[in-house]
Design a protein around this motif. Structure first.
Motif, short mmCIF file in Angstrom:
data_model
loop_
_atom_site.label_atom_id
_atom_site.label_comp_id
_atom_site.label_asym_id
_atom_site.label_seq_id
_atom_site.Cartn_x
_atom_site.Cartn_y
_atom_site.Cartn_z
N GLU A 255 0.82 -1.20 0.00
CA GLU A 255 0.00 0.00 0.00
C GLU A 255 0.86 1.25 0.00
N LYS A 256 1.84 1.27 0.86
CA LYS A 256 2.73 2.44 0.94
C LYS A 256 3.49 2.66 -0.37
N ALA A 257 3.89 1.57 -1.01
CA ALA A 257 4.67 1.70 -2.25
C ALA A 257 3.78 1.97 -3.46
N GLY A 258 2.46 1.81 -3.30
CA GLY A 258 1.55 2.04 -4.42
C GLY A 258 1.70 0.97 -5.50
N ILE A 259 1.81 -0.28 -5.07
CA ILE A 259 1.98 -1.39 -6.01
C ILE A 259 0.75 -2.29 -5.92
N SER A 260 0.17 -2.59 -7.07
CA SER A 260 -1.01 -3.47 -7.02
C SER A 260 -0.57 -4.93 -6.87
N TYR A 261 0.37 -5.33 -7.71
CA TYR A 261 0.92 -6.68 -7.52
C TYR A 261 2.36 -6.74 -8.02
N ALA A 262 3.10 -7.66 -7.45
CA ALA A 262 4.48 -7.88 -7.87
C ALA A 262 4.57 -9.30 -8.42
N VAL A 263 5.30 -9.45 -9.50
CA VAL A 263 5.52 -10.79 -10.04
C VAL A 263 6.74 -11.39 -9.33
N MET A 264 6.54 -12.60 -8.84
CA MET A 264 7.60 -13.28 -8.09
C MET A 264 8.55 -13.98 -9.07
N THR A 265 9.56 -14.63 -8.51
CA THR A 265 10.45 -15.49 -9.29
C THR A 265 10.31 -16.87 -8.66
N ASN A 266 9.68 -17.80 -9.37
CA ASN A 266 9.39 -19.11 -8.77
C ASN A 266 10.18 -20.18 -9.49
N ILE A 267 11.05 -20.83 -8.73
CA ILE A 267 12.05 -21.71 -9.33
C ILE A 267 11.75 -23.17 -9.00
N PRO A 268 11.22 -23.92 -9.95
CA PRO A 268 10.89 -25.31 -9.64
C PRO A 268 12.13 -26.15 -9.36
N PHE A 269 13.27 -25.73 -9.91
CA PHE A 269 14.51 -26.49 -9.72
C PHE A 269 15.08 -26.31 -8.31
N ASN B 99 -1.52 -9.69 -3.98
CA ASN B 99 -0.38 -8.81 -4.27
C ASN B 99 0.75 -9.55 -4.97
N TYR B 100 0.64 -10.87 -5.01
CA TYR B 100 1.73 -11.66 -5.61
C TYR B 100 1.22 -12.45 -6.81
N ARG B 101 1.99 -12.43 -7.88
CA ARG B 101 1.69 -13.31 -9.01
C ARG B 101 2.95 -14.09 -9.34
N SER B 102 2.77 -15.23 -9.98
CA SER B 102 3.93 -16.09 -10.15
C SER B 102 4.58 -15.97 -11.52
N ALA B 103 5.83 -16.37 -11.58
CA ALA B 103 6.56 -16.48 -12.85
C ALA B 103 7.43 -17.73 -12.75
N LEU B 104 7.42 -18.51 -13.80
CA LEU B 104 8.14 -19.80 -13.78
C LEU B 104 9.55 -19.60 -14.31
#
Ligand code: RAT
Ligand code: ZN
Length: 468
Positions: free
Chosen positions: A143-157, A175-180
């Motif tokens: 909220e303070k940073a004014g960010i709706s969502y951040a894309v994460m770094t998701n490492i299956p390895f 607030n979090y979305r994933s990235a493979l």
């Protein structure tokens, strides 16, 4: 419409940039439901790898990295605080970031008195509440940073991280979305890929590798696939398919560079390396993970791939994560070849080297399946953000994403975003002043639309496109 008073234009632009709700399209943040992998608090902030690297520039030789890393995180943080904040002025961008963050949390007095224990006490109120505290702190930071969502770094390895996805995770905050993240595939790191396939019972074949990705996509539901390219990555897309002994992975010449790599055979495994022992008959040098696995899956699932180009891993291996560095200049034409060889795949790209930025703009101007984003790592400094953003606006208008944070620690949202917003607002106000002076009239709504595009709107439009 907006008048021609320079100060008034500046004030308007600053206010729009400060208040626009942004999307953070690449971070290493993980949600509170990931437990200890959700990093926040002063000890995490102080041991950020940028600060560890800065600390070692002037640390006494008796403090070897090995010794340092064997200490508790709190002890490491104590040492960095003393060296960079008590015995020196925290004037570097990474240090200033800590100051901005603490200021924004209202810890003015603790800053004035250099009271590290007082700062720790502040964070304890959240820590003591476990996951609930982390959730509260996370919401506060977004909220303070004014960010709706951040894309994460998701490492299956990464087994530690993978454990949080299997069995299926609890719903995590919006607030979090994933990235493979699939670096081993782009680096031709056969050993890691094969071990991962074997460990989860997949065939060690191209089909098996594809299935592995499809299954992880079903689990993580990523926004995009992602990889950083090794510094010596080459992609020669125009060669005849019949000769498709593709020059993927590593460039032999670049391997003769003067740096010695302890894990070169691991992370940049060539097709001939021992890791393929016994598998060579199944996956051989005529196949390549990039074209046969990654690009195919991106097409099949209509998923973009985000590339980070130009990192030189393990420049100083002793420093671990803090020892990764920058390669002076990557072969940016490789990106143009990827865009034209795989026209159905959408590419998001950012370069680590300042010297690649101009070429990146030219390529983005030529390929509608390419979207340029952010100022990465060593380019994520105000002076460089300023020049890159100015160049991008001049060449790409608002069809790019001005910034991503690359935060590893939740609290960093509280400095990386305000620092970037200030620089971007400064660049934009100059451009709007020039435009209005030359006779263009525009409204506040026009300005708001532009700013929104630069802070996530263009990204979402790119993500909504399809070439399949
Ligand atoms: O900026 C960083 O934190 C780097 O260490 C890298 O992790 C980079 O952001 C990456 O995603 O490869
Ligand atoms: Zn990153």
């Amino acid at each position: 419409s907006i008048g021609d008073d320079h100060e008034a234009i500046r004030a308007l632009v600053y206010s729009e940039v400060a208040s626009t709700i942004a999307i953070d399209l690449h971070t290493h943040l993980l949600p509170p439901t990931h437990g200890a992998l959700c990093l926040y608090g002063i000890d995490e902030l102080l041991t950020y790898h940028y600060l560890v690297a800065e600390y070692f520039m002037t640390a006494p030789p008796s403090v070897t990295p090995e010794k340092f890393y064997s200490l508790s995180k709190q002890k490491q943080a104590d040492m960095i605080w003393k060296a960079l904040f008590v015995d020196a002025t925290p004037i570097s961008e990474a240090c200033k970031g800590v100051v901005t963050t603490l200021e924004s949390l209202g810890l003015k007095e603790e800053l004035q008195t250099r009271d590290l224990e007082g700062i720790r006490k502040y964070f304890r109120q959240y820590r003591d509440e476990g996951i609930d505290g982390a959730e509260k702190y996370s919401s506060l930071a977004y909220e303070k940073a004014g960010i709706s969502y951040a894309v994460m770094t998701n490492i299956p390895f990464d087994p530690l991280e993978a454990a949080h996805w299997k069995p299926k995770p609890k719903d995590y905050s919006k607030n979090y979305r994933s990235a493979l993240r699939v670096d081993p595939l782009l680096a031709g790191d056969t050993k890691t890929v094969m071990n991962a396939l074997a460990a989860s019972g997949y065939d060690k074949t191209i089909e098996g590798a594809k299935q592995y990705l499809h299954d992880w996509i079903d689990i993580m539901k990523p926004e995009y696939m992602m990889a950083s390219t090794p510094h010596n990555f080459v992609f020669d897309g125009d060669i005849e398919p019949s000769m498709k002994k593709i020059k993927r992975g590593v460039n032999e010449e670049a391997m003769k560079e003067p740096f010695a790599f302890t894990d070169m055979t691991n992370s940049n495994c060539d097709t001939t390396c021992e890791a393929t022992d016994g598998l060579a008959s199944v996956i051989n040098e005529n196949h390549d993970f990039l074209s046969e696995v990654l690009m195919k899956v991106c097409e099949e699932r209509d998923l973009p791939i985000a590339l980070k180009i130009g990192a030189h891993r393990n420049l100083n291996p002793e420093l671990r994560q803090a020892g990764d560095g920058v390669v002076a200049f990557a072969d940016a034409s490789m990106l143009a070849r990827l865009c034209s060889t795989f026209p159905k795949v959408r590419f998001l790209a950012t370069f680590l080297s300042r010297t690649n930025q101009h070429e990146a703009c030219v390529i983005a101007n030529k390929f509608s399946n390419l979207h340029i984003y952010g100022c990465w790592w060593y380019c994520n400094n105000p002076s460089i953000i300023e020049e890159i953003t100015k160049m991008r606006v001049e060449m790409l208008s608002t069809a790019f994403t001005a910034q991503h944070s690359d935060c590893r620690v939740l609290d960093q949202l509280l400095y990386k975003w305000p620092h970037s917003r200030a620089v971007i607002a400064n660049v934009l106000s100059k451009e709007y002043i020039k435009l209005i002076e030359s006779g263009w009239s525009m409204t506040r709504a026009d300005l708001r639309r532009d700013v929104k595009n630069l802070f996530g709107g263009s990204y979402e439009k790119f993500m909504a496109k399809s070439f399949v």
